[in-house]
Design an enzyme around this catalytic site. Structure first.
Site, PDB file in Angstrom:
ATOM      1  N   TYR A 123       0.993  -0.902  -0.053  1.00 40.18           N
ATOM      2  CA  TYR A 123      -0.115   0.303  -0.078  1.00 40.18           C
ATOM      3  C   TYR A 123       0.559   1.515   0.111  1.00 40.18           C
ATOM      4  O   TYR A 123       0.324   1.757  -0.526  1.00 40.18           O
ATOM      5  CB  TYR A 123      -0.480   0.170   0.890  1.00 40.18           C
ATOM      6  CG  TYR A 123      -2.370   0.933   1.113  1.00 40.18           C
ATOM      7  CD1 TYR A 123      -3.005   1.056   0.776  1.00 40.18           C
ATOM      8  CD2 TYR A 123      -1.854   2.028   2.168  1.00 40.18           C
ATOM      9  CE1 TYR A 123      -3.838   1.958   0.595  1.00 40.18           C
ATOM     10  CE2 TYR A 123      -2.348   3.140   2.154  1.00 40.18           C
ATOM     11  CZ  TYR A 123      -3.751   3.105   1.463  1.00 40.18           C
ATOM     12  OH  TYR A 123      -5.038   4.571   1.744  1.00 40.18           O
TER      13      TYR A 123
ATOM     14  N   LYS B 123       0.539   3.640  -2.590  1.00 38.65           N
ATOM     15  CA  LYS B 123       0.497   5.248  -2.545  1.00 38.65           C
ATOM     16  C   LYS B 123       1.517   6.121  -3.240  1.00 38.65           C
ATOM     17  O   LYS B 123       1.837   7.616  -3.722  1.00 38.65           O
ATOM     18  CB  LYS B 123      -0.245   5.618  -1.273  1.00 38.65           C
ATOM     19  CG  LYS B 123      -1.372   4.847  -1.448  1.00 38.65           C
ATOM     20  CD  LYS B 123      -2.525   5.183  -1.535  1.00 38.65           C
ATOM     21  CE  LYS B 123      -4.088   4.536  -1.811  1.00 38.65           C
ATOM     22  NZ  LYS B 123      -4.223   5.254  -2.242  1.00 38.65           N
TER      23      LYS B 123
HETATM   24  N1  LIG Z   1     -10.478   4.535   4.256  1.00 33.85           N
HETATM   25  C1  LIG Z   1      -9.074   5.567   4.546  1.00 33.85           C
HETATM   26  O1  LIG Z   1      -8.945   5.939   6.031  1.00 33.85           O
HETATM   27  C2  LIG Z   1      -8.733   6.179   3.960  1.00 33.85           C
HETATM   28  C3  LIG Z   1      -7.281   6.736   3.965  1.00 33.85           C
HETATM   29  C4  LIG Z   1      -5.827   7.647   3.364  1.00 33.85           C
HETATM   30  C5  LIG Z   1      -6.335   7.024   1.622  1.00 33.85           C
HETATM   31  N2  LIG Z   1      -7.646   6.563   1.567  1.00 33.85           N
HETATM   32  C6  LIG Z   1      -7.811   5.979   0.253  1.00 33.85           C
HETATM   33  O2  LIG Z   1      -8.888   7.230  -0.575  1.00 33.85           O
HETATM   34  C7  LIG Z   1      -9.705   6.182  -1.403  1.00 33.85           C
HETATM   35  C8  LIG Z   1     -11.317   5.569  -0.904  1.00 33.85           C
HETATM   36  O3  LIG Z   1     -11.007   4.829  -0.210  1.00 33.85           O
HETATM   37  P1  LIG Z   1     -12.259   4.318   0.944  1.00 33.85           P
HETATM   38  O4  LIG Z   1     -12.524   4.151   2.261  1.00 33.85           O
HETATM   39  O5  LIG Z   1     -12.961   4.989  -0.014  1.00 33.85           O
HETATM   40  O6  LIG Z   1     -12.315   3.113   0.412  1.00 33.85           O
HETATM   41  P2  LIG Z   1     -14.030   1.450   0.156  1.00 33.85           P
HETATM   42  O7  LIG Z   1     -13.461   0.716  -0.146  1.00 33.85           O
HETATM   43  O8  LIG Z   1     -14.735   1.842   0.659  1.00 33.85           O
HETATM   44  O9  LIG Z   1     -14.136   2.251  -1.756  1.00 33.85           O
HETATM   45  C9  LIG Z   1     -13.304   2.307  -2.319  1.00 33.85           C
HETATM   46  C10 LIG Z   1     -13.753   1.845  -3.896  1.00 33.85           C
HETATM   47  O10 LIG Z   1     -12.732   0.939  -5.302  1.00 33.85           O
HETATM   48  C11 LIG Z   1     -14.009   0.336  -5.858  1.00 33.85           C
HETATM   49  N3  LIG Z   1     -12.603  -0.794  -6.255  1.00 33.85           N
HETATM   50  C12 LIG Z   1     -11.791  -1.550  -5.962  1.00 33.85           C
HETATM   51  N4  LIG Z   1     -11.136  -2.228  -6.693  1.00 33.85           N
HETATM   52  C13 LIG Z   1     -11.741  -2.134  -8.287  1.00 33.85           C
HETATM   53  C14 LIG Z   1     -11.645  -2.085  -9.246  1.00 33.85           C
HETATM   54  N5  LIG Z   1     -10.572  -2.447  -9.938  1.00 33.85           N
HETATM   55  N6  LIG Z   1     -12.143  -1.225 -10.138  1.00 33.85           N
HETATM   56  C15 LIG Z   1     -12.955  -0.369 -10.058  1.00 33.85           C
HETATM   57  N7  LIG Z   1     -13.153  -0.134  -8.942  1.00 33.85           N
HETATM   58  C16 LIG Z   1     -12.383  -1.083  -7.748  1.00 33.85           C
HETATM   59  C17 LIG Z   1     -14.042  -0.352  -4.613  1.00 33.85           C
HETATM   60  O11 LIG Z   1     -15.016  -1.467  -4.905  1.00 33.85           O
HETATM   61  C18 LIG Z   1     -15.260   0.378  -3.857  1.00 33.85           C
HETATM   62  O12 LIG Z   1     -16.434   0.954  -3.643  1.00 33.85           O
HETATM   63  C19 LIG Z   1      -8.911   4.785  -1.132  1.00 33.85           C
HETATM   64  O13 LIG Z   1      -7.827   5.104  -2.947  1.00 33.85           O
HETATM   65  C20 LIG Z   1      -8.283   4.851  -0.301  1.00 33.85           C
HETATM   66  O14 LIG Z   1      -6.629   4.246  -0.159  1.00 33.85           O
HETATM   67  C21 LIG Z   1      -8.646   6.118   2.586  1.00 33.85           C
END
Ligand SMILES: NC(=O)c1ccc[n+]([C@@H]2O[C@H](COP(=O)([O-])OP(=O)(O)OC[C@H]3O[C@@H](n4cnc5c(N)ncnc54)[C@H](O)[C@@H]3O)[C@@H](O)[C@H]2O)c1
Length: 254
Positions: free
Chosen positions: A159, A163
């Site tokens: 990860y 990132k």
């Molecule tokens: N949640 C956190 O604490 C956090 C912190 C820092 C960064 N982020 C980043 O923010 C972004 C969103 O995170 P989130 O918490 O909403 O996650 P989440 O898991 O709720 O949403 C991610 C979405 O991406 C979709 N996805 C996964 N693989 C895919 C693919 N191959 N093709 C198309 N869609 C696909 C999933 O189905 C899901 O709907 C991510 O990039 C994550 O790394 C999240």
């Protein structure tokens, strides 16, 4: 309502995840047309949300199944937009996955899964969608990275690698596309409090440990990131490109 987004065409990957839904509704509420992308499973699971958004916002939420790890699927998706003469104004590369494991336990499959969605997907979406952006009016590409794109953390090697890759990919793309007035920026959230993560993040031991690293003493909310996405998407950031904006309550300041 910010009228700058009225009828603008916005693509959001992972549009049905926690953050994706927040970003989708924000743009829809400002009159934009949102082209959302997610997996087949997510589209089935969230069909009520899609219906609700279309009822509320005049059928402006077009959600498609597209696996962003498949370059041909991305091309096919963009070909269809192009055949329908749809110019894209904003791309939000938001889809991302993670797993918690010690580096010595990470398999080749784990590595490929994470790097394929987070880094390869972000690159090929950008490469194809930039060709749908109008070279005169320009465009904005916003990549959702993480604080873990700048600092390391335990049990997150693939990860962190993915990132970190996004942060530098953002800089490389900003150089190539600036001449077309297309800006590329990344956003680095700290831990986001979502319905999925809440149980884990609010566990007393975890909460104490994580919060002590965040000077503002709170987790990020979906709206904190939505606000940053709106900033990079709009004219208020027209001179800003290649940047990595931490939305982290000061986590990275130490
Ligand atoms: N949640 C956190 O604490 C956090 C912190 C820092 C960064 N982020 C980043 O923010 C972004 C969103 O995170 P989130 O918490 O909403 O996650 P989440 O898991 O709720 O949403 C991610 C979405 O991406 C979709 N996805 C996964 N693989 C895919 C693919 N191959 N093709 C198309 N869609 C696909 C999933 O189905 C899901 O709907 C991510 O990039 C994550 O790394 C999240």
């Amino acid at each position: 309502m910010d009228k700058n987004f009225l009828n603008k065409n916005i693509i959001i990957t992972g549009c049905l995840g926690e953050l994706g839904r927040g970003i989708s509704e924000d743009f829809l509420s400002m009159g934009a047309v949102v082209f959302g992308i997610d997996t087949e499973e997510a589209v089935k699971d969230k069909k009520e949300f899609i219906k609700e958004m279309n009822l509320k916002y005049n059928d402006k939420y077009h959600v498609s199944v597209c696996d962003i790890t498949e370059v041909e699927a991305i091309r096919e998706y963009c070909r269809e937009l192009s055949e329908n003469k749809i110019d894209i104004d904003v791309l939000v590369n938001n889809a991302g996955i993670n797993m918690m494991a010690n580096a010595v336990d990470v398999t080749e499959e784990n590595w490929n899964d994470i790097l394929d969605v987070n880094l390869k997907g972000t690159f090929f979406m950008s490469k194809e969608v930039v060709q749908l952006m109008n070279k005169d009016s320009g465009g904005s590409i916003i990549n959702i990275s993480s604080q873990h794109g700048v600092v390391g953390n335990y049990k997150r090697a693939p990860y962190c690698a993915s990132k970190g890759g996004i942060v530098n990919l953002t800089k490389a793309l900003c150089l190539e596309w600036a001449e077309y007035n297309i800006r590329v920026n990344s956003i680095l959230p700290t831990f986001i409090l979502t319905s999925k993560s809440e149980q884990w993040l609010m566990k007393p031991g975890i909460y104490r440990k994580y919060i002590q690293d965040i000077p503002m003493k709170r987790y990020c909310l979906v709206d904190d990131i939505v606000n940053a996405v709106r900033f990079f998407a709009g004219n208020g950031s027209s001179m800003i490109t290649g940047q990595a904006l931490a939305v982290d309550g000061g986590y990275l300041a130490k």
